[in-house]
Scaffold this motif. Sequence first.
Motif, short mmCIF file in Angstrom:
data_model
loop_
_atom_site.label_atom_id
_atom_site.label_comp_id
_atom_site.label_asym_id
_atom_site.label_seq_id
_atom_site.Cartn_x
_atom_site.Cartn_y
_atom_site.Cartn_z
N LEU A 22 -2.42 -0.16 -4.82
CA LEU A 22 -0.85 0.60 -5.06
C LEU A 22 -0.29 -0.25 -3.83
N VAL A 23 1.05 -0.45 -4.34
CA VAL A 23 2.08 -1.38 -3.59
C VAL A 23 3.27 -0.40 -3.39
N GLY A 24 3.90 -0.41 -2.07
CA GLY A 24 4.92 0.30 -1.82
C GLY A 24 5.06 0.52 -0.15
N ARG A 25 6.22 0.96 0.22
CA ARG A 25 6.14 1.50 1.57
C ARG A 25 5.68 2.80 2.28
N GLN A 26 5.26 3.61 1.19
CA GLN A 26 4.85 4.74 1.73
C GLN A 26 3.31 4.53 2.27
N GLU A 27 3.06 5.64 3.31
CA GLU A 27 1.64 5.49 4.12
C GLU A 27 0.36 5.35 3.32
N GLY A 28 0.34 6.04 2.25
CA GLY A 28 -1.03 5.98 1.31
C GLY A 28 -1.11 4.77 0.43
N CYS A 29 -0.13 3.81 0.51
CA CYS A 29 -0.20 2.84 -0.38
C CYS A 29 -1.38 1.68 0.21
N ASP A 30 -2.31 0.92 -0.60
CA ASP A 30 -3.02 -0.06 -0.13
C ASP A 30 -2.13 -1.28 0.51
#
Length: 155
Positions: A22-30
Motif C-alpha cells: 500500500l502506497v501513500g502518505r498515511q502512517e499505516g501505508c507500507d
Amino acid sequence: MRAELIPVDGTVPIAIERDVTLVGRQEGCDLRIQHKSVSKIHCIIARTDGLLMVRDLGSTNGTRVNGQRIRRAALLPNDNLAIAGFTYRIHLGPDDQPVLPNEPTQQLNADELSNLLQQSKPAPQEVEHEAEPEPAVQANRLPDVYPAESAHQSD
C-alpha cells in the motif's frame, strides 16, 4: 524474484518485498511518501508471477505508467511509474543487484576485448597422440529412398 522501484532522481532504490504494498502518505501505508502531492492512500502495488500490478485508489494527483494516467496497469521491466510527482523505473528480475543509471561503465576497444576473451579460455591440454580430425560433413547413414516408398512410387 526481485522487484524494485528505482527513483529517477538517483536516490536509494525501494525493494517491493510484500505481495501487496500500500502506497501513500498515511502512517499505516507500507511505502510512505511524505509529500502533500501524494494522497493519504494513493495506490496499491501487487506482486504476481514475473510482474507487478498497480492500481490507483482514487488519488487526487494520479498514478501514471510511462506518462499515461491509469486506474490499473501491469508494470513491466524498465517501465516508468509516477506516483503524483515521484517517478520510478521498474526493475524486475533475479535477486542480483540491478545496474543503476548513474553507475560508470568501462569502454573497451576490440584489442582489449580480444585479450580478455583469450585470458578466459582454458589452456589447451597436450595430447600424446594425434587424433584424426572429425570430418566437417558426415555422410547420411539413412537411405534416401526406402524399399516401401520405391514400390509405391512405381504404381
